[in-house]
Design a protein around this motif. Sequence first.
Motif, PDB file in Angstrom:
ATOM      1  N   PHE A  33       1.063  -1.274  -0.305  1.00 27.05           N
ATOM      2  CA  PHE A  33       0.087  -0.238   0.070  1.00 27.05           C
ATOM      3  C   PHE A  33       0.951   1.054   0.212  1.00 27.05           C
ATOM      4  N   ALA A  34       2.326   1.301   0.715  1.00 27.58           N
ATOM      5  CA  ALA A  34       2.401   2.428   0.888  1.00 27.58           C
ATOM      6  C   ALA A  34       3.531   2.642  -0.586  1.00 27.58           C
ATOM      7  N   ALA A  35       3.540   0.998  -1.457  1.00 25.51           N
ATOM      8  CA  ALA A  35       4.602   1.492  -2.620  1.00 25.51           C
ATOM      9  C   ALA A  35       2.677   2.221  -3.686  1.00 25.51           C
ATOM     10  N   ALA A  36       2.040   1.348  -3.428  1.00 17.16           N
ATOM     11  CA  ALA A  36       0.690   2.342  -4.583  1.00 17.16           C
ATOM     12  C   ALA A  36       0.662   3.523  -3.900  1.00 17.16           C
ATOM     13  N   ILE A  37       0.910   4.396  -2.440  1.00 23.05           N
ATOM     14  CA  ILE A  37       0.694   5.773  -2.640  1.00 23.05           C
ATOM     15  C   ILE A  37       1.934   5.847  -3.210  1.00 23.05           C
ATOM     16  N   ASP A  38       3.211   5.789  -2.910  1.00 22.85           N
ATOM     17  CA  ASP A  38       4.342   6.453  -3.366  1.00 22.85           C
ATOM     18  C   ASP A  38       4.408   7.161  -5.049  1.00 22.85           C
ATOM     19  N   ALA A  39       3.640   5.140  -5.420  1.00 24.56           N
ATOM     20  CA  ALA A  39       3.346   5.786  -6.863  1.00 24.56           C
ATOM     21  C   ALA A  39       2.457   6.724  -7.724  1.00 24.56           C
ATOM     22  N   GLY A  40       1.334   7.490  -6.424  1.00 24.30           N
ATOM     23  CA  GLY A  40       0.070   7.537  -7.107  1.00 24.30           C
ATOM     24  C   GLY A  40      -0.647   6.677  -7.174  1.00 24.30           C
ATOM     25  N   TYR A  41      -1.140   5.832  -7.258  1.00 27.89           N
ATOM     26  CA  TYR A  41      -1.931   4.559  -7.976  1.00 27.89           C
ATOM     27  C   TYR A  41      -3.364   5.036  -7.245  1.00 27.89           C
ATOM     28  N   ALA A  42      -4.237   4.180  -6.849  1.00 24.89           N
ATOM     29  CA  ALA A  42      -5.374   3.886  -6.104  1.00 24.89           C
ATOM     30  C   ALA A  42      -5.136   2.366  -5.639  1.00 24.89           C
ATOM     31  N   ILE A  43      -5.646   1.881  -4.815  1.00 23.58           N
ATOM     32  CA  ILE A  43      -5.936   0.557  -3.674  1.00 23.58           C
ATOM     33  C   ILE A  43      -6.360  -0.385  -4.348  1.00 23.58           C
ATOM     34  N   GLU A  44      -6.577  -1.771  -4.856  1.00 21.65           N
ATOM     35  CA  GLU A  44      -7.296  -2.456  -4.614  1.00 21.65           C
ATOM     36  C   GLU A  44      -7.208  -3.808  -3.484  1.00 21.65           C
ATOM     37  N   LEU A  45      -7.973  -3.903  -2.868  1.00 18.99           N
ATOM     38  CA  LEU A  45      -7.372  -4.545  -1.549  1.00 18.99           C
ATOM     39  C   LEU A  45      -9.093  -5.823  -1.633  1.00 18.99           C
ATOM     40  N   ASP A  46      -8.528  -6.855  -0.427  1.00 23.33           N
ATOM     41  CA  ASP A  46      -9.349  -7.459  -0.174  1.00 23.33           C
ATOM     42  C   ASP A  46      -9.345  -7.830   1.438  1.00 23.33           C
ATOM     43  N   LEU A  47     -11.203  -8.551   1.256  1.00 22.76           N
ATOM     44  CA  LEU A  47     -11.777  -8.215   2.720  1.00 22.76           C
ATOM     45  C   LEU A  47     -11.902 -10.252   3.203  1.00 22.76           C
ATOM     46  N   GLN A  48     -11.565 -10.044   3.996  1.00 25.61           N
ATOM     47  CA  GLN A  48     -11.725 -11.679   4.931  1.00 25.61           C
ATOM     48  C   GLN A  48     -11.922 -11.503   6.480  1.00 25.61           C
ATOM     49  N   LEU A  49     -13.484 -12.216   7.639  1.00 26.98           N
ATOM     50  CA  LEU A  49     -13.441 -11.685   8.902  1.00 26.98           C
ATOM     51  C   LEU A  49     -13.032 -12.136   8.930  1.00 26.98           C
ATOM     52  N   SER A  50     -12.433 -12.158  10.559  1.00 28.11           N
ATOM     53  CA  SER A  50     -11.654 -13.073  11.199  1.00 28.11           C
ATOM     54  C   SER A  50     -13.242 -13.327  12.533  1.00 28.11           C
ATOM     55  N   ARG A  51     -12.587 -14.727  13.029  1.00 30.36           N
ATOM     56  CA  ARG A  51     -13.958 -15.160  14.218  1.00 30.36           C
ATOM     57  C   ARG A  51     -14.650 -14.714  15.133  1.00 30.36           C
ATOM     58  N   ASP A  52     -13.362 -13.451  15.457  1.00 25.93           N
ATOM     59  CA  ASP A  52     -14.456 -12.827  16.493  1.00 25.93           C
ATOM     60  C   ASP A  52     -15.155 -11.556  15.619  1.00 25.93           C
ATOM     61  N   GLY A  53     -15.092 -11.298  14.577  1.00 25.73           N
ATOM     62  CA  GLY A  53     -16.025 -10.637  13.693  1.00 25.73           C
ATOM     63  C   GLY A  53     -15.085  -9.115  12.894  1.00 25.73           C
ATOM     64  N   VAL A  54     -13.792  -9.120  13.062  1.00 28.57           N
ATOM     65  CA  VAL A  54     -13.231  -8.091  12.849  1.00 28.57           C
ATOM     66  C   VAL A  54     -12.327  -8.273  11.061  1.00 28.57           C
ATOM     67  N   PRO A  55     -13.101  -7.286   9.959  1.00 27.48           N
ATOM     68  CA  PRO A  55     -12.445  -7.500   8.999  1.00 27.48           C
ATOM     69  C   PRO A  55     -11.006  -7.025   8.568  1.00 27.48           C
ATOM     70  N   MET A  56     -10.291  -8.360   8.153  1.00 33.36           N
ATOM     71  CA  MET A  56      -9.355  -8.778   8.113  1.00 33.36           C
ATOM     72  C   MET A  56      -9.073  -8.312   6.368  1.00 33.36           C
ATOM     73  N   VAL A  57      -7.408  -7.724   6.159  1.00 35.10           N
ATOM     74  CA  VAL A  57      -7.301  -6.961   4.741  1.00 35.10           C
ATOM     75  C   VAL A  57      -6.453  -8.652   4.265  1.00 35.10           C
ATOM     76  N   PHE A  58      -6.798  -9.371   3.092  1.00 30.58           N
ATOM     77  CA  PHE A  58      -6.576 -10.876   2.914  1.00 30.58           C
ATOM     78  C   PHE A  58      -7.390 -11.709   1.855  1.00 30.58           C
ATOM     79  N   HIS A  59      -6.323 -11.747   0.836  1.00 29.13           N
ATOM     80  CA  HIS A  59      -7.657 -12.095  -0.144  1.00 29.13           C
ATOM     81  C   HIS A  59      -7.972 -13.658   0.030  1.00 29.13           C
ATOM     82  N   ASP A  60      -7.124 -15.010   0.350  1.00 19.78           N
ATOM     83  CA  ASP A  60      -7.941 -15.733   0.732  1.00 19.78           C
ATOM     84  C   ASP A  60      -8.453 -16.558   1.343  1.00 19.78           C
TER      85      ASP A  60
END
Length: 251
Positions: A33-60
């Motif tokens: 994400f830091a590299a995207a910000i430095d290059a001026g790109y927008a960011i696509e990211l993925d959300l999965q939910l943890s067991r205790d209900g927190v949205p985590m940034v992870f694809h698989d």
Amino acid sequence: MSRLPSEFLTIPIAHRGYHNKADGVIENTPSAFAAAIDAGYAIELDLQLSRDGVPMVFHDDTLERLTAETGPLRDRDAKDLTAITLKGGIDTIQSLRTVLDQVNGAVPLLIEMKDQHGAMGDTDGRLEDAAVKSLAGYTGPYALMSFNPHMVGKVAKLAPSIPRGLISSAWRKIDEPQVPAARRAELAAIPDFERVGADFLSHDMTDLDAPRVKQLKAQGVPILCWTVRSADQEEQARKVADNITFEGYVA
């Protein structure tokens, strides 16, 4: 009128951040994400939910491809997940809230909610609700999207003002073997776009000639696409798409 911020149509979108595994910059991490910000790109990211209900940034759905751990991410609490280092780099798994603090409005965020139920049917709504709550008060440009129209519809009910989009493809068995054939056939026709009040479509770049994509574009719907991996592919994709999600080259 679409709620999608105009930046999503003008700034190339780095797929899972501007990652480069060879340099230790792993997908969906603070380094990417830091590299995207430095290059001026927008960011696509993925959300999965943890067991205790927190949205985590992870694809698989499961941990083994990207970490030394195994098993479903949804079977771990957020505190445990944030202690797991991703292979090939120094970053750990992050919560959405931590990523929002890092980006802080510097570039647009295109946030995909993953269907942890597996069949693209109705969901329990926990990830949708957690994502909306995490985004409350965030002032930078962002949009939520999902392959699962039920999830997009839930966002529409929870927070009608949030920009939301539908991700789509040809829904081939080789790409989504866990989804029943009849459901894949339904989704390939993109029948739910209007029903869920989607603001944009993010479509597989290899299927941009699909009649339904052309129909939506003719109606003025913003068309994004994924995942472009070369300048030649970008040139072809932009004949239809208003913007690209890319990786592996300088867009």
